[in-house]
Design a protein around this motif. Structure first.
Motif, PDB file in Angstrom:
ATOM      1  N   VAL A 180       0.877  -1.169   0.000  1.00  0.00           N
ATOM      2  CA  VAL A 180       0.000   0.000   0.000  1.00  0.00           C
ATOM      3  C   VAL A 180       0.916   1.219   0.000  1.00  0.00           C
ATOM      4  N   TYR A 181       0.766   2.074  -0.996  1.00  0.00           N
ATOM      5  CA  TYR A 181       1.576   3.282  -1.125  1.00  0.00           C
ATOM      6  C   TYR A 181       0.797   4.424  -0.479  1.00  0.00           C
ATOM      7  N   VAL A 182       1.354   4.950   0.604  1.00  0.00           N
ATOM      8  CA  VAL A 182       0.643   5.901   1.451  1.00  0.00           C
ATOM      9  C   VAL A 182       1.197   7.307   1.240  1.00  0.00           C
ATOM     10  N   PRO A 183       0.333   8.262   0.864  1.00  0.00           N
ATOM     11  CA  PRO A 183       0.820   9.625   0.670  1.00  0.00           C
ATOM     12  C   PRO A 183       1.299  10.240   1.981  1.00  0.00           C
ATOM     13  N   GLN A 184       2.358  11.007   1.881  1.00  0.00           N
ATOM     14  CA  GLN A 184       2.922  11.725   3.026  1.00  0.00           C
ATOM     15  C   GLN A 184       3.089  13.192   2.634  1.00  0.00           C
ATOM     16  N   TYR A 185       2.754  14.095   3.561  1.00  0.00           N
ATOM     17  CA  TYR A 185       2.702  15.523   3.254  1.00  0.00           C
ATOM     18  C   TYR A 185       3.598  16.374   4.155  1.00  0.00           C
ATOM     19  N   ASN A 186       4.489  15.740   4.883  1.00  0.00           N
ATOM     20  CA  ASN A 186       5.304  16.445   5.883  1.00  0.00           C
ATOM     21  C   ASN A 186       4.426  17.088   6.946  1.00  0.00           C
ATOM     22  N   LEU A 187       3.361  16.371   7.325  1.00  0.00           N
ATOM     23  CA  LEU A 187       2.456  16.808   8.377  1.00  0.00           C
ATOM     24  C   LEU A 187       2.602  15.877   9.579  1.00  0.00           C
ATOM     25  N   PRO A 188       2.277  16.347  10.775  1.00  0.00           N
ATOM     26  CA  PRO A 188       2.375  15.487  11.961  1.00  0.00           C
ATOM     27  C   PRO A 188       1.531  14.208  11.845  1.00  0.00           C
ATOM     28  N   GLU A 189       0.445  14.242  11.099  1.00  0.00           N
ATOM     29  CA  GLU A 189      -0.440  13.089  10.953  1.00  0.00           C
ATOM     30  C   GLU A 189       0.134  11.985  10.078  1.00  0.00           C
ATOM     31  N   ASP A 190       1.183  12.257   9.321  1.00  0.00           N
ATOM     32  CA  ASP A 190       1.759  11.258   8.416  1.00  0.00           C
ATOM     33  C   ASP A 190       2.065   9.941   9.130  1.00  0.00           C
ATOM     34  N   LYS A 191       2.778  10.007  10.223  1.00  0.00           N
ATOM     35  CA  LYS A 191       3.163   8.786  10.952  1.00  0.00           C
ATOM     36  C   LYS A 191       1.944   8.099  11.555  1.00  0.00           C
ATOM     37  N   GLU A 192       0.998   8.886  12.037  1.00  0.00           N
ATOM     38  CA  GLU A 192      -0.221   8.342  12.631  1.00  0.00           C
ATOM     39  C   GLU A 192      -1.000   7.513  11.607  1.00  0.00           C
ATOM     40  N   VAL A 193      -1.072   7.995  10.389  1.00  0.00           N
ATOM     41  CA  VAL A 193      -1.809   7.287   9.340  1.00  0.00           C
ATOM     42  C   VAL A 193      -1.141   5.954   9.013  1.00  0.00           C
ATOM     43  N   VAL A 194       0.174   5.932   8.899  1.00  0.00           N
ATOM     44  CA  VAL A 194       0.882   4.676   8.616  1.00  0.00           C
ATOM     45  C   VAL A 194       0.650   3.680   9.758  1.00  0.00           C
ATOM     46  N   GLN A 195       0.707   4.151  10.996  1.00  0.00           N
ATOM     47  CA  GLN A 195       0.460   3.274  12.145  1.00  0.00           C
ATOM     48  C   GLN A 195      -0.971   2.736  12.120  1.00  0.00           C
ATOM     49  N   LEU A 196      -1.929   3.582  11.799  1.00  0.00           N
ATOM     50  CA  LEU A 196      -3.316   3.160  11.732  1.00  0.00           C
ATOM     51  C   LEU A 196      -3.510   2.094  10.654  1.00  0.00           C
ATOM     52  N   LEU A 197      -2.955   2.324   9.483  1.00  0.00           N
ATOM     53  CA  LEU A 197      -3.081   1.356   8.388  1.00  0.00           C
ATOM     54  C   LEU A 197      -2.454   0.011   8.739  1.00  0.00           C
ATOM     55  N   SER A 198      -1.371   0.036   9.482  1.00  0.00           N
ATOM     56  CA  SER A 198      -0.688  -1.216   9.840  1.00  0.00           C
ATOM     57  C   SER A 198      -1.574  -2.129  10.686  1.00  0.00           C
ATOM     58  N   GLN A 199      -2.597  -1.584  11.301  1.00  0.00           N
ATOM     59  CA  GLN A 199      -3.532  -2.381  12.099  1.00  0.00           C
ATOM     60  C   GLN A 199      -4.525  -3.130  11.218  1.00  0.00           C
ATOM     61  N   TYR A 200      -4.639  -2.752   9.949  1.00  0.00           N
ATOM     62  CA  TYR A 200      -5.657  -3.315   9.071  1.00  0.00           C
ATOM     63  C   TYR A 200      -5.114  -4.081   7.877  1.00  0.00           C
ATOM     64  N   THR A 201      -3.797  -4.150   7.743  1.00  0.00           N
ATOM     65  CA  THR A 201      -3.228  -4.881   6.606  1.00  0.00           C
ATOM     66  C   THR A 201      -1.893  -5.511   6.980  1.00  0.00           C
ATOM     67  N   ASP A 202      -1.598  -6.605   6.309  1.00  0.00           N
ATOM     68  CA  ASP A 202      -0.286  -7.242   6.451  1.00  0.00           C
ATOM     69  C   ASP A 202       0.629  -6.845   5.300  1.00  0.00           C
ATOM     70  N   LYS A 203       0.100  -6.065   4.374  1.00  0.00           N
ATOM     71  CA  LYS A 203       0.900  -5.634   3.229  1.00  0.00           C
ATOM     72  C   LYS A 203       1.970  -4.645   3.672  1.00  0.00           C
ATOM     73  N   LYS A 204       3.020  -4.565   2.875  1.00  0.00           N
ATOM     74  CA  LYS A 204       4.077  -3.591   3.127  1.00  0.00           C
ATOM     75  C   LYS A 204       3.497  -2.185   2.920  1.00  0.00           C
ATOM     76  N   LEU A 205       3.752  -1.289   3.844  1.00  0.00           N
ATOM     77  CA  LEU A 205       3.311   0.098   3.730  1.00  0.00           C
ATOM     78  C   LEU A 205       4.490   0.942   3.251  1.00  0.00           C
ATOM     79  N   VAL A 206       4.299   1.613   2.131  1.00  0.00           N
ATOM     80  CA  VAL A 206       5.367   2.390   1.509  1.00  0.00           C
ATOM     81  C   VAL A 206       4.981   3.871   1.535  1.00  0.00           C
ATOM     82  N   PRO A 207       5.564   4.646   2.456  1.00  0.00           N
ATOM     83  CA  PRO A 207       5.271   6.079   2.482  1.00  0.00           C
ATOM     84  C   PRO A 207       5.909   6.779   1.280  1.00  0.00           C
ATOM     85  N   ILE A 208       5.141   7.654   0.618  1.00  0.00           N
ATOM     86  CA  ILE A 208       5.614   8.403  -0.541  1.00  0.00           C
ATOM     87  C   ILE A 208       5.377   9.888  -0.278  1.00  0.00           C
TER      88      ILE A 208
END
Length: 86
Positions: free
Chosen positions: A32-60
């Motif tokens: 899952v390629y996850v958009p990142q915007y240099n915002l404080p929420e960026d890391k929170e979103v990746v952590q949240l997604l990791s709870q719902y998938t076993d796929k590799k999370l790729v921040p972009i």
């Protein structure tokens, strides 16, 4: 999915910015390629997604691109040949 929409980064008055719209991700069979915007929420979103998938999370980092109204998912849309530049 949390949103931290940032209209102040809008590039054009006609096209809304996509900055902070985390739903604009792209999923493939392996990742899952996850958009990142240099915002404080960026890391929170990746952590949240990791709870719902076993796929590799790729921040972009799409901070600059997103001001033009799109992000990762938008870049993968099909464009009919008749609309392509000649």
């Amino acid at each position: 999915m949390p949103s931290n929409y940032q209209s102040k980064t809008q590039y054009d008055s006609e096209v809304p910015s996509a900055t902070g719209l985390y739903i604009n991700m792209m999923k493939t069979d392996e990742a899952v390629y996850v958009p990142q915007y240099n915002l404080p929420e960026d890391k929170e979103v990746v952590q949240l997604l990791s709870q719902y998938t076993d796929k590799k999370l790729v921040p972009i980092n799409v901070k600059q691109l997103s001001t033009l109204g799109g992000s990762i998912n938008c870049l993968t849309w099909y464009c009919p040949k008749r609309l392509l530049p000649k």
